[in-house]
Design an enzyme around this catalytic site. Structure first.
Site, PDB file in Angstrom:
ATOM      1  N   TRP A  13      37.353 -25.487 112.901  1.00  0.00           N
ATOM      2  CA  TRP A  13      36.138 -25.307 112.087  1.00  0.00           C
ATOM      3  C   TRP A  13      35.776 -23.829 111.895  1.00  0.00           C
ATOM      4  O   TRP A  13      34.829 -23.510 111.190  1.00  0.00           O
ATOM      5  CB  TRP A  13      34.963 -26.045 112.727  1.00  0.00           C
ATOM      6  CG  TRP A  13      35.000 -27.534 112.527  1.00  0.00           C
ATOM      7  CD1 TRP A  13      35.984 -28.259 111.918  1.00  0.00           C
ATOM      8  CD2 TRP A  13      34.000 -28.486 112.935  1.00  0.00           C
ATOM      9  NE1 TRP A  13      35.661 -29.594 111.922  1.00  0.00           N
ATOM     10  CE2 TRP A  13      34.442 -29.768 112.547  1.00  0.00           C
ATOM     11  CE3 TRP A  13      32.768 -28.384 113.596  1.00  0.00           C
ATOM     12  CZ2 TRP A  13      33.711 -30.927 112.787  1.00  0.00           C
ATOM     13  CZ3 TRP A  13      32.033 -29.542 113.845  1.00  0.00           C
ATOM     14  CH2 TRP A  13      32.509 -30.797 113.434  1.00  0.00           C
ATOM     15  N   HIS A  98      45.158 -17.064 117.115  1.00  0.00           N
ATOM     16  CA  HIS A  98      45.020 -17.395 115.696  1.00  0.00           C
ATOM     17  C   HIS A  98      45.120 -16.097 114.887  1.00  0.00           C
ATOM     18  O   HIS A  98      44.639 -15.050 115.332  1.00  0.00           O
ATOM     19  CB  HIS A  98      43.673 -18.099 115.443  1.00  0.00           C
ATOM     20  CG  HIS A  98      43.569 -18.646 114.053  1.00  0.00           C
ATOM     21  ND1 HIS A  98      43.251 -17.856 112.974  1.00  0.00           N
ATOM     22  CD2 HIS A  98      43.762 -19.891 113.562  1.00  0.00           C
ATOM     23  CE1 HIS A  98      43.251 -18.606 111.880  1.00  0.00           C
ATOM     24  NE2 HIS A  98      43.564 -19.841 112.209  1.00  0.00           N
ATOM     25  N   GLU A 168      51.759 -21.151 111.735  1.00  0.00           N
ATOM     26  CA  GLU A 168      50.839 -20.975 110.608  1.00  0.00           C
ATOM     27  C   GLU A 168      51.203 -19.696 109.851  1.00  0.00           C
ATOM     28  O   GLU A 168      50.783 -18.596 110.254  1.00  0.00           O
ATOM     29  CB  GLU A 168      49.411 -20.833 111.106  1.00  0.00           C
ATOM     30  CG  GLU A 168      48.867 -22.011 111.862  1.00  0.00           C
ATOM     31  CD  GLU A 168      47.341 -22.002 111.797  1.00  0.00           C
ATOM     32  OE1 GLU A 168      46.780 -22.865 111.105  1.00  0.00           O
ATOM     33  OE2 GLU A 168      46.719 -21.122 112.393  1.00  0.00           O
ATOM     34  N   SER A 216      46.708 -24.219 104.551  1.00  0.00           N
ATOM     35  CA  SER A 216      46.438 -24.936 103.298  1.00  0.00           C
ATOM     36  C   SER A 216      46.921 -26.387 103.304  1.00  0.00           C
ATOM     37  O   SER A 216      47.424 -26.884 102.296  1.00  0.00           O
ATOM     38  CB  SER A 216      47.021 -24.183 102.099  1.00  0.00           C
ATOM     39  OG  SER A 216      46.330 -22.963 101.920  1.00  0.00           O
ATOM     40  N   GLY A 237      42.228 -26.101 108.667  1.00  0.00           N
ATOM     41  CA  GLY A 237      41.008 -25.310 108.580  1.00  0.00           C
ATOM     42  C   GLY A 237      40.008 -25.917 107.614  1.00  0.00           C
ATOM     43  O   GLY A 237      39.298 -26.878 107.931  1.00  0.00           O
TER      44      GLY A 237
HETATM   45  C1  PEP Z   1      43.511 -22.221 109.918  1.00  0.00           C
HETATM   46  O1  PEP Z   1      42.485 -21.571 109.886  1.00  0.00           O
HETATM   47  O2  PEP Z   1      44.158 -22.304 110.984  1.00  0.00           O
HETATM   48  C2  PEP Z   1      43.974 -22.876 108.700  1.00  0.00           C
HETATM   49  C3  PEP Z   1      45.131 -23.482 108.726  1.00  0.00           C
HETATM   50  O3  PEP Z   1      43.157 -22.803 107.628  1.00  0.00           O
HETATM   51  P1  PEP Z   1      43.342 -23.563 106.211  1.00  0.00           P
HETATM   52  O4  PEP Z   1      43.735 -24.984 106.526  1.00  0.00           O
HETATM   53  O5  PEP Z   1      42.021 -23.471 105.570  1.00  0.00           O
HETATM   54  O6  PEP Z   1      44.413 -22.859 105.466  1.00  0.00           O
END
Ligand code: PEP
Length: 255
Positions: A13, A98, A168, A216, A237
């Site tokens: 979040w 992160h 990620e 995403s 996210g």
């Molecule tokens: C994240 O913040 O770890 C993330 C994956 O964000 P989003 O899904 O918005 O790309």
């Protein structure tokens, strides 16, 4: 090489929502929306000040996590929140490294200390790694390898059972065009990550370390990324705060 596991879906979040009441409402709506879905491990990582009330709202079916933790001794650390404090809230997972923290706060050395501290405390460490850019030359493989080696060097094998890797790619996180990595490239990266884990810990351990994808993820790509990317779960996210979308992601993965 890839062990099929119960999908692990982690909601990050970030610094949302603005109020405790909103956090409780989102948590309660998610709980209601997925109450009949079995066989998926869902974890919500709210801002730390909301963990307690979100936990009370969720009960036992959805687990809680924190987005970071302070690992170190003593209490003279203004602004920090210790692992022990987080543990007492009932949270079971901690995101480590992160990319949004790597950018401004966490060094490779701190990340290594956090991974090891979290695992030694008995909590699950979700080590986030990922390249900044995808160049044509494949340098991103090297970038990812360095991050993994740096974070896990020296970690004793006995602590690996609570380790989760979240791949990620930074360019895909919060991407304004909502562009995720394609599942073919994800599969290639998942194999590469397994190979590095294999080199560090050996095959038996490496095959049991779950790999998640984040960046995403949405209701249109979640199932495809999981199935063809051959990952064990997703770190989500923005879409994790849009209750209906998040519920749909979980339903699609289960379908
Ligand atoms: C994240 O913040 O770890 C993330 C994956 O964000 P989003 O899904 O918005 O790309």
């Amino acid at each position: 090489m890839f062990k099929k596991t119960k999908p692990l879906i982690i909601a990050n979040w970030k610094m949302n929502p603005e109020t405790e009441q909103e956090a409780k409402t989102i948590a309660s709506d998610i709980k209601e929306g997925i109450k009949n879905i079995k066989g998926i491990n869902t974890v919500i990582c709210p801002p730390v000040i909301f963990i307690d009330s979100v936990k009370k709202t969720l009960g036992k079916t959805i687990l809680l996590g924190a987005q970071d933790a302070f690992v170190g001794n003593g209490s003279s650390h203004t602004g920090e929140i210790s692992l022990e404090m987080i543990k007492k809230t009932g949270a079971k997972y901690i995101l480590v490294g992160h990319s949004e923290r790597r950018e401004t706060e966490d060094t490779e050395e701190e990340i290594r200390e956090k991974v090891s501290g979290v695992l030694k405390s008995g909590l699950k460490a979700v080590l986030c790694i990922g390249e900044n850019e995808r160049s044509e030359h494949g340098d991103y493989y090297h970038e990812v390898k360095i991050q993994i080696i740096s974070a896990l060097t020296g970690l004793q094998k006995k602590y690996t059972k609570n380790l989760v890797i979240a791949y990620e790619p930074v360019w895909a996180i919060g991407n304004k065009d909502n562009t995720a990595l394609n599942s073919e490239s994800l599969y290639e990266m998942a194999i590469f990550i397994k190979k590095i884990l294999n080199d560090i810990f050996g095959q038996e351990i490496a095959k049991n370390i779950p790999i998640l994808y984040g960046g995403s993820v949405n209701k249109n790509n979640a199932k495809e990324l999981m199935e063809n990317g051959k990952v064990n779960g997703l770190l989500i996210g923005r879409e994790s705060l849009k209750v209906q979308n998040f519920i749909e992601i979980i339903k699609k993965i289960k379908a």
